[in-house]
Scaffold this active site. Structure first.
Site, PDB file in Angstrom:
ATOM      1  N   CYS A  23      37.166  -9.533 -21.058  1.00 29.00           N
ATOM      2  CA  CYS A  23      38.416  -9.556 -21.890  1.00 29.00           C
ATOM      3  C   CYS A  23      38.078  -8.525 -22.964  1.00 29.00           C
ATOM      4  O   CYS A  23      38.954  -7.616 -23.432  1.00 29.00           O
ATOM      5  CB  CYS A  23      38.786 -10.800 -22.414  1.00 29.00           C
ATOM      6  SG  CYS A  23      39.347 -12.016 -21.312  1.00 29.00           S
ATOM      7  N   GLU A  71      43.216 -14.228 -23.557  1.00 24.61           N
ATOM      8  CA  GLU A  71      43.519 -12.672 -24.051  1.00 24.61           C
ATOM      9  C   GLU A  71      44.028 -11.995 -23.179  1.00 24.61           C
ATOM     10  O   GLU A  71      44.915 -10.995 -23.497  1.00 24.61           O
ATOM     11  CB  GLU A  71      41.977 -12.243 -24.484  1.00 24.61           C
ATOM     12  CG  GLU A  71      41.138 -13.022 -25.344  1.00 24.61           C
ATOM     13  CD  GLU A  71      40.272 -13.847 -24.995  1.00 24.61           C
ATOM     14  OE1 GLU A  71      40.527 -14.651 -23.683  1.00 24.61           O
ATOM     15  OE2 GLU A  71      39.127 -14.016 -24.995  1.00 24.61           O
ATOM     16  N   CYS A 120      35.273 -13.015 -23.773  1.00 21.02           N
ATOM     17  CA  CYS A 120      34.203 -12.751 -22.773  1.00 21.02           C
ATOM     18  C   CYS A 120      33.955 -11.394 -22.586  1.00 21.02           C
ATOM     19  O   CYS A 120      34.945 -10.454 -23.155  1.00 21.02           O
ATOM     20  CB  CYS A 120      34.327 -13.591 -21.611  1.00 21.02           C
ATOM     21  SG  CYS A 120      35.619 -12.688 -20.696  1.00 21.02           S
ATOM     22  N   HIS A 137      42.002 -15.530 -18.558  1.00 22.21           N
ATOM     23  CA  HIS A 137      41.580 -15.785 -19.775  1.00 22.21           C
ATOM     24  C   HIS A 137      42.941 -15.680 -20.926  1.00 22.21           C
ATOM     25  O   HIS A 137      43.765 -14.557 -20.526  1.00 22.21           O
ATOM     26  CB  HIS A 137      40.637 -14.975 -20.319  1.00 22.21           C
ATOM     27  CG  HIS A 137      39.279 -15.565 -19.539  1.00 22.21           C
ATOM     28  ND1 HIS A 137      37.911 -14.976 -19.874  1.00 22.21           N
ATOM     29  CD2 HIS A 137      39.140 -16.338 -18.419  1.00 22.21           C
ATOM     30  CE1 HIS A 137      37.152 -15.645 -19.214  1.00 22.21           C
ATOM     31  NE2 HIS A 137      37.918 -16.322 -18.268  1.00 22.21           N
TER      32      HIS A 137
HETATM   33  N1  LIG Z   1      37.503 -16.117 -24.735  1.00 22.31           N
HETATM   34  C1  LIG Z   1      37.872 -17.046 -23.708  1.00 22.31           C
HETATM   35  N2  LIG Z   1      38.922 -17.100 -23.365  1.00 22.31           N
HETATM   36  C2  LIG Z   1      39.565 -17.838 -22.276  1.00 22.31           C
HETATM   37  O1  LIG Z   1      40.348 -17.895 -21.926  1.00 22.31           O
HETATM   38  N3  LIG Z   1      38.302 -18.645 -21.402  1.00 22.31           N
HETATM   39  C3  LIG Z   1      38.583 -19.553 -20.550  1.00 22.31           C
HETATM   40  C4  LIG Z   1      38.140 -19.461 -19.309  1.00 22.31           C
HETATM   41  C5  LIG Z   1      38.094 -20.715 -18.663  1.00 22.31           C
HETATM   42  O2  LIG Z   1      39.148 -21.458 -18.373  1.00 22.31           O
HETATM   43  C6  LIG Z   1      37.463 -21.555 -20.015  1.00 22.31           C
HETATM   44  C7  LIG Z   1      35.861 -21.493 -20.137  1.00 22.31           C
HETATM   45  O3  LIG Z   1      35.322 -22.765 -19.416  1.00 22.31           O
HETATM   46  P1  LIG Z   1      34.082 -23.410 -19.741  1.00 22.31           P
HETATM   47  O4  LIG Z   1      33.150 -22.496 -19.082  1.00 22.31           O
HETATM   48  O5  LIG Z   1      33.789 -23.519 -21.234  1.00 22.31           O
HETATM   49  O6  LIG Z   1      34.104 -24.722 -19.070  1.00 22.31           O
HETATM   50  O7  LIG Z   1      37.946 -20.625 -21.031  1.00 22.31           O
HETATM   51  C8  LIG Z   1      36.998 -18.361 -21.952  1.00 22.31           C
HETATM   52  C9  LIG Z   1      36.561 -17.436 -22.856  1.00 22.31           C
HETATM   53  C10 LIG Z   1      34.940 -17.528 -23.464  1.00 22.31           C
HETATM   54  O8  LIG Z   1      34.717 -16.302 -23.459  1.00 22.31           O
HETATM   55 ZN   LIG Z   2      37.770 -13.567 -20.965  1.00 25.54          ZN
END
Ligand SMILES: Nc1nc(=O)n([C@H]2C[C@H](O)[C@@H](COP(=O)(O)O)O2)cc1CO
Ligand SMILES: [Zn+2]
Length: 156
Positions: free
Chosen positions: A110, A81, A107, A79
């Site tokens: 993170c 973060e 999430c 992710h």
């Molecule tokens: N805060 C976040 N940072 C992130 O880098 N992500 C990333 C993980 C996946 O590559 C994408 C989410 O994919 P999708 O489930 O919306 O198809 O975003 C997701 C979240 C959400 O909590």
């Molecule tokens: Zn995350």
């Protein structure tokens, strides 16, 4: 003597725009996320976006969601973060109390990592998973750890 410009963008907007720029590097076809960590002196400590580990060839990568965990992107992507923390070259003690600017609410995994890295505040743009189980756990973690979070919007 001409007066100084006064209509400059705020620090919040500046760091969030850096996070948005980082998100433009993401290969994820569905959700691009960028993060920028800034310290209390308004210095950028690190930047990251969601992507595979750099040793993993993202051309051969399944970028979708799949019932088979082996072919589900969520199990491979780091992710934004987490990448911002991993990309940081300085001493973690200098991250204490820093603010993470992230284009999507963190999430719960993170959230734990950010708390443990000493982040003091989360500023986010979008919260498209608001109310989901993961999102509620994330907010619970941040609240219980005393980490403030707030949403901002960017000017046009
Ligand atoms: N805060 C976040 N940072 C992130 O880098 N992500 C990333 C993980 C996946 O590559 C994408 C989410 O994919 P999708 O489930 O919306 O198809 O975003 C997701 C979240 C959400 O909590
Ligand atoms: Zn995350």
């Amino acid at each position: 003597m001409p007066g100084k410009r006064t209509d400059v963008i705020s620090w919040d907007e500046f760091f969030m725009r850096v996070a948005v720029a980082a998100s433009l590097r993401s290969k994820d076809p569905n959700t691009q996320v960028g993060a920028c960590i800034a310290d209390t002196n308004h210095r950028i400590l690190s930047v990251g976006y969601n992507g595979t580990p750099s040793a993993l060839n993202d051309d051969e990568f399944p970028w979708g969601t799949d019932e088979d965990p082996l072919h589900d992107k969520h199990n491979y992507v780091i992710h934004a973060e987490a990448n911002a923390i991993l990309n940081y070259r300085g001493s973690l003690k200098d991250m204490t109390g820093a603010t993470v600017y992230v284009t999507l609410f963190p999430c719960h995994e993170c959230a734990k990592t950010l708390v443990q890295a000493g982040i003091g505040e989360v500023v986010y743009l979008d919260d498209k998973y608001d109310g989901t189980e993961d999102n509620l756990i994330s907010k619970n973690i941040l609240q219980r750890c005393g980490i403030a979070y707030r949403q901002i919007a960017l000017s046009e």
